[in-house]
Design an enzyme around this catalytic site. Structure first.
Site, PDB file in Angstrom:
ATOM      1  N   LYS A  41      26.658  27.089  28.174  1.00  0.00           N
ATOM      2  CA  LYS A  41      26.830  27.164  29.626  1.00  0.00           C
ATOM      3  C   LYS A  41      25.508  26.827  30.316  1.00  0.00           C
ATOM      4  O   LYS A  41      24.440  26.809  29.693  1.00  0.00           O
ATOM      5  CB  LYS A  41      27.294  28.556  30.032  1.00  0.00           C
ATOM      6  CG  LYS A  41      26.266  29.652  29.749  1.00  0.00           C
ATOM      7  CD  LYS A  41      26.795  31.028  30.127  1.00  0.00           C
ATOM      8  CE  LYS A  41      25.740  32.103  29.858  1.00  0.00           C
ATOM      9  NZ  LYS A  41      26.219  33.455  30.205  1.00  0.00           N
ATOM     10  N   TYR A 268      -1.998  23.504  50.475  1.00  0.00           N
ATOM     11  CA  TYR A 268      -1.503  23.963  51.766  1.00  0.00           C
ATOM     12  C   TYR A 268      -2.144  25.291  52.165  1.00  0.00           C
ATOM     13  O   TYR A 268      -2.392  26.163  51.337  1.00  0.00           O
ATOM     14  CB  TYR A 268       0.014  24.148  51.715  1.00  0.00           C
ATOM     15  CG  TYR A 268       0.803  22.866  51.699  1.00  0.00           C
ATOM     16  CD1 TYR A 268       0.842  22.026  52.810  1.00  0.00           C
ATOM     17  CD2 TYR A 268       1.523  22.500  50.566  1.00  0.00           C
ATOM     18  CE1 TYR A 268       1.567  20.851  52.801  1.00  0.00           C
ATOM     19  CE2 TYR A 268       2.268  21.324  50.545  1.00  0.00           C
ATOM     20  CZ  TYR A 268       2.286  20.511  51.665  1.00  0.00           C
ATOM     21  OH  TYR A 268       3.016  19.345  51.647  1.00  0.00           O
TER      22      TYR A 268
END
Length: 400
Positions: A41, A268
């Site tokens: 999965k 940043y």
């Protein structure tokens, strides 16, 4: 031509020999007669479901497990023909696709049975189904008292055949007493079916944690995911003697290098100011790719809460920063991690140059699925999966 001509400057390497090794180690440690379902999965926990499924089956897995219809369809599109159990409940409109592609449904509500039967009847086929029992996960499944009535109702649908009955444990990773409570509820439901004259060929309950944490609960089949990918449920070696191998490596190449003087701000917000002259490398990985991304976990107790608080305080003071490995040396990510580009201090790495390989420890399920997966066998790449599809490197005439 090199395989990185297809991958670009960032990729994930998946060692299918390691996957196969883990499958064999797990299967050989099971009780006699217990079958192994390889759970693939979530794109095989980020490793790429089609190729991992092929490797697992070749190593001895008996069946595959996925969550959704779409995951099952991807396996069929990749040429995987082995039995595949879908864990999530199907909607009635999905029944036709499931039957057409020979995918095994889990039934958590009887409302889907007419649609499954009609789709099977149209194709002149008999479809195997598994009934899921809700024993304490609080998610999907039939109430224990409804198992017998639903199973008996299958006699009105000759196109449907009961292959299995199962449940899913909520606390196996903690090895607590509730696992026994759930197992007893499943056993009671199975006994009710037996008394009603209903045969159940395949009974299963164990996930990775329960398979060896509660080996007496292995029954006819176990559903193993985490262990096949070289990890132990809850982290740490459980002392199960499995000798698992890690198949996963995230790699990238240095795109830019510069000598930055003291006082230069990096990233940043100008959060990081260089205290001395630093050699800064730019790598093509960021938080969009899974760098520094972690799942949100609710503390289970005060100890868990304390650990989270300690990590948060440490991060504020600059400890526990993201790191990558360059030329075998651990190097810190500096400044804020960008969306797709981040900076690394490589001042202590001699001879570093553009294009050098970097290895990053990204969490598998948080790693960007758009990053190409390169599959290795005997240490050599043989297949690449990109968003355009799979490419055999031998067919492309690629040098290793």
């Amino acid at each position: 031509m090199d395989y990185t001509d297809f991958t670009g400057p960032r990729w994930v390497e998946i060692d299918t020999d390691a996957i196969a090794h883990n499958v064999r180690r797990v299967k050989n440690a099971l009780q006699a007669g217990t079958r192994l379902m390889a759970v693939v999965k979530a794109d095989a926990y980020g490793c790429g479901a089609p190729e991992v499924a092929r490797a697992a089956l070749a190593a001895g897995a008996d069946m595959l497990g996925v969550t959704t219809l779409e995951e099952g369809l991807e396996l069929r599109a990749g040429g995987v023909t082995a039995p595949v159990l879908m864990f999530a409940p199907l909607l009635s409109q999905e029944a036709g696709q499931a039957v057409r592609h020979r995918l095994t449904p889990s039934v958590s509500h009887p409302g889907v049975l007419p649609a499954l039967a009609a789709a099977a009847r149209e194709r002149g086929e008999v479809v195997d189904i598994h009934l899921k029992v809700e024993t304490g996960m609080g998610r999907t499944g039939l109430a224990p008292e409804d198992i017998v009535p639903v199973a008996l109702s299958l006699r009105g649908y000759p196109e449907l055949r009961l292959e299995g009955v199962y449940t899913h444990f909520a606390t196996a990773v903690y090895a607590d007493s509730f696992v026994r409570t759930q197992f007893d509820r499943l056993q009671a439901a199975l006994e009710d079916l037996k008394e009603a004259g209903i045969a159940v060929p395949v009974r299963h309950a164990c996930n990775s944690a329960a398979t060896f944490g509660f080996p007496e609960m292995q029954l006819d089949m176990v559903r193993v995911g985490t262990l096949l990918y070289g990890q132990y449920p809850g982290g740490g070696n459980k002392g199960w003697g499995l000798d698992l191998k890690d198949p996963w490596r995230v790699k990238a190449r240095i795109l830019h290098l510069r000598e930055a003087p003291a006082g230069t701000s990096v990233g940043y917000g100008r959060d990081h100011i260089l205290k001395k002259s630093t050699r800064v490398a730019v790598i093509p990985l960021g938080y969009a790719d899974g760098l520094t991304v972690s799942p949100l976990v609710r503390p289970k107790n005060t100890v868990d809460l304390f650990k989270i608080l300690v990590k948060t305080v440490a991060a504020f003071w600059g400890y526990g920063r993201a790191e990558v490995t360059v030329a075998g040396r651990v190097t810190p990510v500096i400044g804020r991690v960008g969306m797709q580009l981040s900076m690394v201090d490589v001042s202590h790495v001699p001879g570093v140059k553009l294009g050098d390989e970097v290895e990053a420890g990204l969490r598998r399920l948080n790693t960007n699925p758009r990053l190409p997966r390169v599959y290795l066998r005997s240490g050599q790449p043989y297949l690449v999966r990109t968003i355009q599809g799979e490419m055999s490197l031998a067919e492309e005439g690629v040098d290793h």
